[in-house]
Design a protein around this motif. Sequence first.
Motif, PDB file in Angstrom:
ATOM      1  N   LYS A 178       0.831  -1.204   0.000  1.00 35.62           N
ATOM      2  CA  LYS A 178       0.000   0.000   0.000  1.00 35.62           C
ATOM      3  C   LYS A 178       0.872   1.264   0.000  1.00 35.62           C
ATOM      4  CE  LYS A 178      -3.951  -2.221   0.312  1.00 35.62           C
ATOM      5  NZ  LYS A 178      -3.493  -3.582   0.002  1.00 35.62           N
ATOM      6  N   VAL A 179       1.809   1.298  -0.938  1.00 29.58           N
ATOM      7  CA  VAL A 179       2.733   2.420  -1.027  1.00 29.58           C
ATOM      8  C   VAL A 179       2.553   3.129  -2.364  1.00 29.58           C
ATOM      9  CG1 VAL A 179       4.458   1.402   0.499  1.00 29.58           C
ATOM     10  CG2 VAL A 179       4.547   0.907  -1.959  1.00 29.58           C
ATOM     11  N   LYS A 180       3.043   4.340  -2.415  1.00 36.18           N
ATOM     12  CA  LYS A 180       3.063   5.092  -3.664  1.00 36.18           C
ATOM     13  C   LYS A 180       4.522   5.326  -4.024  1.00 36.18           C
ATOM     14  CE  LYS A 180       1.422   9.295  -5.965  1.00 36.18           C
ATOM     15  NZ  LYS A 180       0.659  10.560  -5.815  1.00 36.18           N
ATOM     16  N   MET A 181       4.946   4.705  -5.099  1.00 36.81           N
ATOM     17  CA  MET A 181       6.337   4.830  -5.507  1.00 36.81           C
ATOM     18  C   MET A 181       6.544   6.088  -6.347  1.00 36.81           C
ATOM     19  SD  MET A 181       7.865   1.018  -6.011  1.00 36.81           S
ATOM     20  CE  MET A 181       6.834   0.418  -7.336  1.00 36.81           C
ATOM     21  N   PRO A 182       7.771   6.592  -6.350  1.00 30.56           N
ATOM     22  CA  PRO A 182       8.022   7.860  -7.042  1.00 30.56           C
ATOM     23  C   PRO A 182       8.038   7.705  -8.554  1.00 30.56           C
ATOM     24  CG  PRO A 182      10.074   6.952  -6.239  1.00 30.56           C
ATOM     25  CD  PRO A 182       8.976   6.082  -5.683  1.00 30.56           C
ATOM     26  N   ILE A 183       7.778   8.791  -9.231  1.00 31.44           N
ATOM     27  CA  ILE A 183       7.986   8.883 -10.672  1.00 31.44           C
ATOM     28  C   ILE A 183       9.299   9.614 -10.888  1.00 31.44           C
ATOM     29  CG2 ILE A 183       7.145   9.863 -12.828  1.00 31.44           C
ATOM     30  CD1 ILE A 183       4.314   9.589 -11.712  1.00 31.44           C
ATOM     31  N   ILE A 184      10.236   8.972 -11.563  1.00 29.21           N
ATOM     32  CA  ILE A 184      11.561   9.546 -11.768  1.00 29.21           C
ATOM     33  C   ILE A 184      11.619  10.190 -13.149  1.00 29.21           C
ATOM     34  CG2 ILE A 184      14.009   9.027 -12.039  1.00 29.21           C
ATOM     35  CD1 ILE A 184      11.975   6.828  -9.813  1.00 29.21           C
ATOM     36  N   LYS A 185      11.933  11.459 -13.178  1.00 32.35           N
ATOM     37  CA  LYS A 185      12.057  12.172 -14.454  1.00 32.35           C
ATOM     38  C   LYS A 185      13.386  11.796 -15.110  1.00 32.35           C
ATOM     39  CE  LYS A 185       9.534  16.138 -12.565  1.00 32.35           C
ATOM     40  NZ  LYS A 185       9.644  17.569 -12.184  1.00 32.35           N
ATOM     41  N   THR A 186      13.370  11.625 -16.414  1.00 32.24           N
ATOM     42  CA  THR A 186      14.586  11.277 -17.147  1.00 32.24           C
ATOM     43  C   THR A 186      14.938  12.378 -18.146  1.00 32.24           C
ATOM     44  OG1 THR A 186      13.252   9.998 -18.714  1.00 32.24           O
ATOM     45  CG2 THR A 186      14.293   8.794 -16.902  1.00 32.24           C
ATOM     46  N   PRO A 187      16.229  12.505 -18.457  1.00 32.30           N
ATOM     47  CA  PRO A 187      16.644  13.585 -19.355  1.00 32.30           C
ATOM     48  C   PRO A 187      16.269  13.318 -20.808  1.00 32.30           C
ATOM     49  CG  PRO A 187      18.522  12.219 -18.768  1.00 32.30           C
ATOM     50  CD  PRO A 187      17.368  11.743 -17.939  1.00 32.30           C
ATOM     51  N   VAL A 188      16.177  14.391 -21.560  1.00 32.23           N
ATOM     52  CA  VAL A 188      15.921  14.330 -23.000  1.00 32.23           C
ATOM     53  C   VAL A 188      16.985  15.184 -23.688  1.00 32.23           C
ATOM     54  CG1 VAL A 188      14.290  14.841 -24.854  1.00 32.23           C
ATOM     55  CG2 VAL A 188      13.452  14.021 -22.639  1.00 32.23           C
ATOM     56  N   PHE A 189      17.536  14.690 -24.804  1.00 31.03           N
ATOM     57  CA  PHE A 189      18.654  15.364 -25.454  1.00 31.03           C
ATOM     58  C   PHE A 189      18.358  15.667 -26.916  1.00 31.03           C
ATOM     59  CE2 PHE A 189      20.299  12.636 -22.104  1.00 31.03           C
ATOM     60  CZ  PHE A 189      21.048  13.547 -21.359  1.00 31.03           C
ATOM     61  N   ARG A 190      19.000  16.703 -27.393  1.00 30.47           N
ATOM     62  CA  ARG A 190      18.974  16.968 -28.824  1.00 30.47           C
ATOM     63  C   ARG A 190      19.753  15.879 -29.547  1.00 30.47           C
ATOM     64  NH1 ARG A 190      20.677  23.146 -29.821  1.00 30.47           N
ATOM     65  NH2 ARG A 190      20.306  22.399 -31.958  1.00 30.47           N
ATOM     66  N   LYS A 191      19.498  15.713 -30.835  1.00 34.40           N
ATOM     67  CA  LYS A 191      20.152  14.652 -31.612  1.00 34.40           C
ATOM     68  C   LYS A 191      21.532  15.070 -32.127  1.00 34.40           C
ATOM     69  CE  LYS A 191      15.852  12.432 -33.066  1.00 34.40           C
ATOM     70  NZ  LYS A 191      15.009  11.992 -34.218  1.00 34.40           N
ATOM     71  N   ASP A 192      21.898  16.338 -31.987  1.00 39.49           N
ATOM     72  CA  ASP A 192      23.196  16.798 -32.479  1.00 39.49           C
ATOM     73  C   ASP A 192      24.313  15.969 -31.867  1.00 39.49           C
ATOM     74  OD1 ASP A 192      21.574  18.638 -33.570  1.00 39.49           O
ATOM     75  OD2 ASP A 192      22.492  20.401 -32.679  1.00 39.49           O
ATOM     76  N   THR A 193      25.260  15.542 -32.688  1.00 35.80           N
ATOM     77  CA  THR A 193      26.336  14.663 -32.232  1.00 35.80           C
ATOM     78  C   THR A 193      27.694  15.356 -32.392  1.00 35.80           C
ATOM     79  OG1 THR A 193      25.078  12.682 -32.807  1.00 35.80           O
ATOM     80  CG2 THR A 193      27.459  12.435 -32.565  1.00 35.80           C
ATOM     81  N   PHE A 194      28.511  15.252 -31.357  1.00 34.30           N
ATOM     82  CA  PHE A 194      29.840  15.840 -31.337  1.00 34.30           C
ATOM     83  C   PHE A 194      30.843  14.699 -31.142  1.00 34.30           C
ATOM     84  CE2 PHE A 194      26.804  18.977 -30.243  1.00 34.30           C
ATOM     85  CZ  PHE A 194      27.289  20.206 -30.664  1.00 34.30           C
ATOM     86  N   ASP A 195      31.488  14.298 -32.223  1.00 31.13           N
ATOM     87  CA  ASP A 195      32.436  13.172 -32.200  1.00 31.13           C
ATOM     88  C   ASP A 195      33.781  13.679 -31.691  1.00 31.13           C
ATOM     89  OD1 ASP A 195      34.194  11.061 -32.801  1.00 31.13           O
ATOM     90  OD2 ASP A 195      32.979  10.459 -34.525  1.00 31.13           O
ATOM     91  N   ILE A 196      34.321  13.005 -30.678  1.00 34.40           N
ATOM     92  CA  ILE A 196      35.590  13.478 -30.097  1.00 34.40           C
ATOM     93  C   ILE A 196      36.725  13.421 -31.115  1.00 34.40           C
ATOM     94  CG2 ILE A 196      34.911  12.908 -27.743  1.00 34.40           C
ATOM     95  CD1 ILE A 196      36.747  10.450 -27.903  1.00 34.40           C
ATOM     96  N   LEU A 197      36.584  12.596 -32.158  1.00 34.06           N
ATOM     97  CA  LEU A 197      37.605  12.549 -33.210  1.00 34.06           C
ATOM     98  C   LEU A 197      37.779  13.909 -33.881  1.00 34.06           C
ATOM     99  CD1 LEU A 197      36.827   9.117 -34.913  1.00 34.06           C
ATOM    100  CD2 LEU A 197      39.002   9.768 -33.853  1.00 34.06           C
ATOM    101  N   LYS A 198      36.691  14.640 -34.025  1.00 35.20           N
ATOM    102  CA  LYS A 198      36.746  15.950 -34.670  1.00 35.20           C
ATOM    103  C   LYS A 198      37.376  17.011 -33.779  1.00 35.20           C
ATOM    104  CE  LYS A 198      32.824  15.026 -37.705  1.00 35.20           C
ATOM    105  NZ  LYS A 198      31.471  15.451 -38.175  1.00 35.20           N
ATOM    106  N   PHE A 199      37.623  16.645 -32.510  1.00 40.11           N
ATOM    107  CA  PHE A 199      38.275  17.574 -31.585  1.00 40.11           C
ATOM    108  C   PHE A 199      39.714  17.145 -31.299  1.00 40.11           C
ATOM    109  CE2 PHE A 199      33.818  18.269 -31.121  1.00 40.11           C
ATOM    110  CZ  PHE A 199      33.667  19.616 -30.820  1.00 40.11           C
ATOM    111  N   GLY A 200      40.229  16.237 -32.145  1.00 42.24           N
ATOM    112  CA  GLY A 200      41.626  15.858 -32.058  1.00 42.24           C
ATOM    113  C   GLY A 200      41.927  14.611 -31.258  1.00 42.24           C
ATOM    114  N   ALA A 201      40.918  13.877 -30.812  1.00 44.69           N
ATOM    115  CA  ALA A 201      41.158  12.684 -30.003  1.00 44.69           C
ATOM    116  C   ALA A 201      41.753  11.557 -30.843  1.00 44.69           C
ATOM    117  CB  ALA A 201      39.858  12.222 -29.351  1.00 44.69           C
TER     118      ALA A 201
END
Length: 572
Positions: free
Chosen positions: A47-70
């Motif tokens: 007889k409990v009420k469990m929490p609702i956990i909010k999750t993040p949402v992200f833009r689809k833009d991708t930043f590849d570390i290779l393009k930053f010299g990795a």
Amino acid sequence: MKNLKSAILMGLVFEVLLLSCSAKTVKSAISNSSEITDSLAFINYFKVKMPIIKTPVFRKDTFDILKFGAKADGITLNTKSINDAIIACNKKGGGVVLISSGLWLTGPVELKSNVNLHLKRGAILLFTPDKSQYKLIEGNWEGKKAVRNQSPISGTNLENIAITGSGIIDGNGDVWRAVKKDKLTESQWKKLVASGGLLNADKRIWFPSDSYLKGDQTKDAGVIQPGKSLADYQDMKDFFRPNLMVLTNCKKVLLEDVTFQNSPAWGLHPLMCEDLTLKNLTVKNPWYAQNGDGVDIESCKNVMIEGSTFDVGDDGICIKSGRDEDGRKRGMPTENVIVRNNVVYHAHGGFVIGSEMSGGAKNLFVYKNSFIGTDIGLRFKTTRGRGGVVEKIYISDINMSDIAGEAILFDMYYMAKDPVPLAGEKADAPKVVLLPVTEETPQFKDFHIRNVVCNGAAKAIFIRGLPEINIQDIHFENIVIQSDKGVEISEASNVTFKNLSLLSTKTDHLIAVGNSKQISFNALKPLADFKTLLNLSGEKTSGVSISNSTIPAAKEKVTYSLGANSSSLTIK
């Protein structure tokens, strides 16, 4: 009316889906009827009420570390490239920072808001063994402000962040840790000593450096003393081992699918975070890794730990809320936490609360977890000086096997030692004295534990409270444990057992109750022969009862000592 009932049921189902799933997995979760059924059964029973956990949402833009010299050559230090990619992603409004397959050597990585650090399968993010890359900072250790080395991964005051993907994050922890001789084989120990470092006076602990040894031998080494700067601690730098990942005061956090391994100290340490989801993770540390916890959730609110696997050197899944006066001043309990469908292999404890719980903990919902080979299964620990109240704990459907110590343990005399003594170590029982109740007096109360099966443990259940404030209102139901020894209870009040089955084969008495009151056993089932059913001790013992239990000659198999007598027991 039928439509109304259906709508209510669908609302409950939707609530469960929201609290359990990231956005990309909601569709697949809808088809998982067994998961929904399990959650609804848990909610309806307690007889409990469990929490609702909010999750993040992200833009689809991708930043590849290779393009930053990795470069994925295992030699190039990619600290700047990775952090530059994260900064650029953040400045452009967020998105995904991509780490592709390869071996990427790096120094500390600092997360930013609205960034999803994504490691593709085959990616290994390996943190450098060069300790000079990790600057000394004012951080937190075991619930108190302290000098630490910067964590390999960190973030402070962030929102909408994630680490995802099937890659591996390796903290290179072996270069940081001290190691006890008794935790290695002879050949492993010889190889470690030959690698360098130095030994303590009795030659039973290896230290990686003089700097570490000095810190180990300095009382309160990490405490920031008035008038001192971080530079004053530089000669002990190696001693201040970092946790692999520390997130402080962050909101909407997702860790999903990643393997975190080989941490210098604790693995994952979310501190004062809100809306935190850990899903399908693998967390690994060597079994000899001192303080090598899996995850320590400290003073956090609205948390899900789901579908993850832990195999570590200290506690597996641990709940904390600060230590002693620092924790009480912070005053932030860990609350609204769901822990389900996880597996813990080697660990000091499978699911753990404490010992740093001075801010309290409440509304913890733990179900459908398995512990295999842990030192202790369910481990609840604290000590005088902590203060704090742990309450409203709901646990169900726990499976255990090959537990080295206690299947279930409540202990208010935690002594910061391994729960199962190493060779040559001795664990003496503490001296029991009655002290005044103050803000430093900790409390455990209102626990509900049901549907537990354990195949193999040294002891079934151990409950040891304080004389000034007992462990109280602990309720067990449907418990089946095969163990060497049975149940031991001291300084406890209102502890109930319903359908307790014990197969204990190496004990003089199946159950021992000392200085406790209102302890009831309903439908007690001994599954093996025993010499003594029950030993009652202490003048304060009263209100012990056994009912609905068919035990031949039960009254003749009860012993009394230290002031307890037959008036304290009722057999129905």
